[in-house]
Enzyme design. Sequence first.
Site, mmCIF file in Angstrom:
data_model
loop_
_atom_site.group_PDB
_atom_site.id
_atom_site.type_symbol
_atom_site.label_atom_id
_atom_site.label_comp_id
_atom_site.label_asym_id
_atom_site.label_seq_id
_atom_site.Cartn_x
_atom_site.Cartn_y
_atom_site.Cartn_z
ATOM 1 C CE LYS A 157 19.773 -17.761 -5.212
ATOM 2 N NZ LYS A 157 19.044 -17.236 -4.093
ATOM 3 C CB SER A 217 11.454 -21.814 -1.127
ATOM 4 O OG SER A 217 12.384 -21.034 -0.400
ATOM 5 C CG HIS A 220 18.104 -12.298 -7.853
ATOM 6 N ND1 HIS A 220 18.341 -12.279 -6.499
ATOM 7 C CD2 HIS A 220 17.553 -13.508 -8.127
ATOM 8 C CE1 HIS A 220 17.942 -13.444 -5.974
ATOM 9 N NE2 HIS A 220 17.463 -14.205 -6.952
ATOM 10 N N GLY A 241 15.216 -18.552 -0.799
ATOM 11 C CA GLY A 241 16.223 -19.251 0.006
ATOM 12 C C GLY A 241 15.802 -19.477 1.449
ATOM 13 C CD GLU A 294 13.264 -14.884 -7.993
ATOM 14 O OE1 GLU A 294 13.395 -16.090 -8.107
ATOM 15 O OE2 GLU A 294 14.213 -14.113 -7.793
ATOM 16 C CD GLU A 336 20.202 -13.807 -3.608
ATOM 17 O OE1 GLU A 336 21.017 -14.106 -4.491
ATOM 18 O OE2 GLU A 336 19.449 -14.644 -3.065
ATOM 19 C CG ASN A 381 19.991 -17.204 -9.688
ATOM 20 O OD1 ASN A 381 21.190 -17.142 -9.989
ATOM 21 N ND2 ASN A 381 19.430 -16.354 -8.839
HETATM 22 C C1 PEP Z 1 16.326 -17.201 -6.543
HETATM 23 O O1 PEP Z 1 17.403 -16.920 -6.085
HETATM 24 O O2 PEP Z 1 15.961 -16.648 -7.585
HETATM 25 C C2 PEP Z 1 15.500 -18.193 -5.855
HETATM 26 C C3 PEP Z 1 14.256 -18.316 -6.200
HETATM 27 O O3 PEP Z 1 16.126 -18.939 -4.874
HETATM 28 P P1 PEP Z 1 15.512 -20.196 -4.074
HETATM 29 O O4 PEP Z 1 14.841 -21.089 -5.095
HETATM 30 O O5 PEP Z 1 16.686 -20.860 -3.431
HETATM 31 O O6 PEP Z 1 14.531 -19.649 -3.095
#
Ligand code: PEP
Length: 257
Positions: A11, A220, A103, A181, A175, A105, A9
């Site tokens: 973003k 992460s 997601h 992040g 998630e 976000e 992803n």
């Molecule tokens: C995500 O945005 O779906 C995600 C898992 O981000 P990160 O790997 O940076 O934590």
Amino acid sequence: MRTPLIAGNWKMNGSFEDTNVLLASIEDGLERRAEAAEGKARKVDVLVCPPFVYLETAARAIEDSDIALGAQSVSAEKPGAFTGEICSHMLKDLTCSYVIVGHSERRQLYGETDTTVGKKFKAAAEAGLKPILCVGESLEEREAGKAIDVIKRQIDAVMDIACEKCFENAVIAYEPVWAIGTGETATPEQAQEIHAEIRQMIAARSGKIAKKIRILYGGSVKPANAADIFAMEDIDGGLIGGASLKAEDFLAIIDAA
Ligand code: PEP
């Protein structure tokens, strides 16, 4: 046996040049790894989800590869007067096969509710896209012992809106919001516990879909922690944010799967 899926992803990152450079490096790395493994490596599905404006560039860059293309969001609507929106058939025109929905976000920053997410999931699946439904609890919810309740609410809302058939090609991404992040990762055991619960929730509606649906972990994931996470029984790959923007890291995560 479920084929693992490693999905990047991106973003709101990148440029035309970054898109071409990153995808050329990923393709090159995958080819070199395939040659070195002499056909003995486990099959892993690889997906990239760039921002909308780079989808066409990405589609051209990966057209001769096995890398799949996906978008980061989609409208729930059919074509019409919806300024600024992108619908499923447009994503299909761009050769997308997957789309991320819900997601955290989008839920937190753009007010997407469980109902909005359910409608988007339904529209995407009915158009023949494979929706990747993101679910996960906040730190506050985890500390209050409500993680499972939150995830169940998020999944039930989608199951109530979309038909069982819509789940046939779908993917779920667990998630935890506190791990996205932040550099914090759920332990493999914490993630496995939630993944097993999610599979049970799906099984309550359809045992057949529960067995085949891929449940990804996201939050992460890095080369250093990927192998331990992917070794868990109900973890079928990862949704990768930050680490998907570095070819070397993304390739190492694919290797770990
Ligand atoms: C995500 O945005 O779906 C995600 C898992 O981000 P990160 O790997 O940076 O934590």
